[in-house]
Design an enzyme around this catalytic site. Structure first.
Site, PDB file in Angstrom:
ATOM      1  N   SER A 146       0.833  -1.457  -0.346  1.00 58.70           N
ATOM      2  CA  SER A 146       0.267   0.338   0.060  1.00 58.70           C
ATOM      3  C   SER A 146       0.288   1.088  -0.173  1.00 58.70           C
ATOM      4  CB  SER A 146      -1.134   0.162   1.460  1.00 58.70           C
ATOM      5  OG  SER A 146      -0.274   0.104   2.334  1.00 58.70           O
TER       6      SER A 146
ATOM      7  N   CYS B  72      -2.965  -4.073  -8.617  1.00 59.97           N
ATOM      8  CA  CYS B  72      -2.446  -2.611  -8.294  1.00 59.97           C
ATOM      9  C   CYS B  72      -2.626  -2.345  -9.685  1.00 59.97           C
ATOM     10  CB  CYS B  72      -1.013  -2.861  -8.050  1.00 59.97           C
ATOM     11  SG  CYS B  72       0.163  -3.383  -9.029  1.00 59.97           S
TER      12      CYS B  72
END
Ligand code: NAD
Length: 485
Positions: A229, A284
């Site tokens: 993250s 992602c």
């Protein structure tokens, strides 16, 4: 599938962690506990780094051709054990069998590229940089490197780094995600049994925050590759800056897929559905927001909802499933909270996946395909990464408006455009700010020989993952200037 505690792999040996802190590893498709993972201590990380440090010189002086031969062998070993790794990933991470196969194939491609290290690592030279003086630039390995990796590609992401680092002559410590560590454990078993790098060259330590701090603070670690993250990517980037390490820190994403009025819906809709719901949106490169330009909005919206309703949701390891669960109950709750947020913000929930009908489900972490319409650029669900099978549709009047939305988003990982017009595609790739771009392609995933990584809030550093440039990250360019006459 083992239910015992995952072990660390240090100096060529499997070691039980001394840590008293252990986490359950759950099968996301059933909610069942399938093992436990230790949160290794700082001391354990330091011992792994020391083993890698001790192994460095012998490995560094092994000729690149000889180092490459380990990777030829590794490729064979991964091919021979392909379906075994796939089954573990599917249970460990809840991925469908095809998704698990896809990421192992990508991991093998990294190994294939690393086999070319004698050419990839070459330097350059020039005679007579001044009268009678020659100059050679050579690439040298630096020592111990480490990778800290996320849960969503438990097979592939560690391979973005360590094959290249080792091929260059460095030694390595991998810290896999604590949420699905069984995949790397299985891969390391095959490596230990059938490839046999010299002890200490490749090590693995399981753990969480403390292990990460130990890696980023250990003075013998020369560089860190992080993927996860953005919040943690920033922490790792900052810490490595303070401790003077090389760092490439890949963060989160919010990917916009722009559909122009002339797009071919027959190919665009399946591409978007695959980009949004593959890996249950935990990529992602996942489609987060579809920007429909002009009058394609209504037909596109209707076609997307119809296609999303047909996505077969179920346990990852079962055949013919198109979408598995998300990784954990906590993550499922997070995704559901974003759906609530979207409703609260006034977006129009046109497909609700909060209570999916999954045959025989006994506690898996399932969220069904979900679509919002009427997204506006200021909404939280248009800006924050949801990382689940949820996307929103935004309506833009023209290409300029669509590009503006992409440019203003804080993330810059990937973006795509669907159009038949080269002029629009060119304008888009020229002006939109994201580093991985698709034209009539929903998932713009660079292959092993191209760089992988984003910009803005999605990437901190300068040298991206894999591709020929990663050799710069894993080596020092030494320049030798010589006069003999
Ligand atoms: P995460 O940031 O929670 O965890 C990543 C790693 O950091 C794990 O190994 C974890 O143990 C460690 N970690 C977690 N919290 C930490 C803390 N407070 N301090 C130090 N270390 C910590 O990420 P995740 O949930 O495992 O993975 C999903 C995220 O990864 C998404 O944001 C996704 O977009 C991103 N991701 C990015 C890319 C890319 O190429 N940019 C690729 C895959 C995943």
């Amino acid at each position: 599938m083992s239910t015992k505690v995952v072990r660390n792999y240090v100096n060529g040996e499997w070691i039980e962690s001394e840590s008293k802190e252990l986490l359950d590893i759950t099968n996301p498709s059933t909610g069942e506990v399938i093992g436990r993972v230790p949160l290794s201590t700082r001391g354990e990380v330091d011992r792994a780094v020391e083993a890698a440090k001790q192994a460095f010189w012998d490995w560094r002086t092994t000729p690149p051709m000889a180092r490459a031969r380990y990777f030829f062998r590794l490729k064979e070993v991964l091919e021979d054990n392909f379906e075994d790794v796939v089954r573990v990933t599917s249970v460990d991470a809840g991925k469908t069998l095809d998704e698990s196969r896809g990421e192992l194939r990508r991991a093998i491609e990294m190994v294939e590229v690393a086999c070319g290290i004698p050419s990839l690592m070459m330097g350059s030279s020039l005679e007579d940089v001044s009268n009678g003086i020659d100059c050679v630039s050579t690439r040298q390995p630096l020592g111990v490197f480490s990778a800290i990796t996320p849960y969503n590609f438990p097979t592939m992401v560690p391979f973005w780094f360590w094959p290249f680092a080792l091929a260059c002559g460095n030694t390595f410590v991998v810290k896999p995600s604590e949420q699905d560590p069984l995949t790397q454990e299985q891969i390391f078993r095959f490596i230990d049994d059938e490839v046999g790098f010299p002890p200490g060259v490749l090590n693995m330590v399981n753990g969480g925050k403390e292990a990460v701090s130990a890696i980023t603070e250990n003075p013998d670690v020369k560089g860190v590759s992080f993927v996860g993250s953005s919040e943690v990517a920033r922490i790792v980037y900052k810490k490595c800056g303070e401790t003077g390490k090389r760092v490439q820190s890949l963060g989160g994403a919010k990917n916009f897929l722009v559909v122009m009025p002339d797009a071919d819906l027959d190919t665009t809709v399946p591409a978007i559905i695959h980009a949004a719901y593959g890996c249950a949106g935990q990529r992602c490169l996942a489609a987060s927001v579809v920007v429909a330009v002009g009058d394609i909005h209504e037909p596109l919206r209707d076609a997307l909802v119809a296609a999303a309703r047909n996505v077969r949701v179920g346990p990852g390891p079962e055949e013919n499933i198109q979408m598995g669960p998300v990784i954990s109950l906590a993550h499922k709750e997070r995704v559901l909270s974003y759906i609530e947020k979207g409703i609260e913000e006034g977006a129009d929930l046109i497909l609700d996946g909060r209570q999916p009908d999954v045959k025989g489900d006994k506690g898996g972490f399932f969220v069904g395909p979900t679509i919002f319409d009427g997204l506006s650029p200021d909404m939280v669900i248009a800006n924050e990464e949801i990382f689940g099978p949820v996307f929103g549709i935004m309506h833009a009047q023209n290409l300029d408006e669509a590009i503006d939305v992409v440019r203003k988003n804080p993330y810059g990982n990937a973006t795509c455009i669907f159009t038949g017009k080269g002029k629009w595609a060119r304008e888009f790739t020229y002006r939109a700010e994201a580093s991985m771009m698709g034209i009539n392609v929903g998932i713009a995933a660079p292959m092993a020989f191209f760089p992988f990584g984003g910009t803005k809030g999605s990437f901190f550093g300068d040298v991206k993952a894999h591709g020929s440039e990663v050799i710069d990250f894993f080596t020092d360019k030494k320049v030798i200037i010589t006069r003999w006459i």
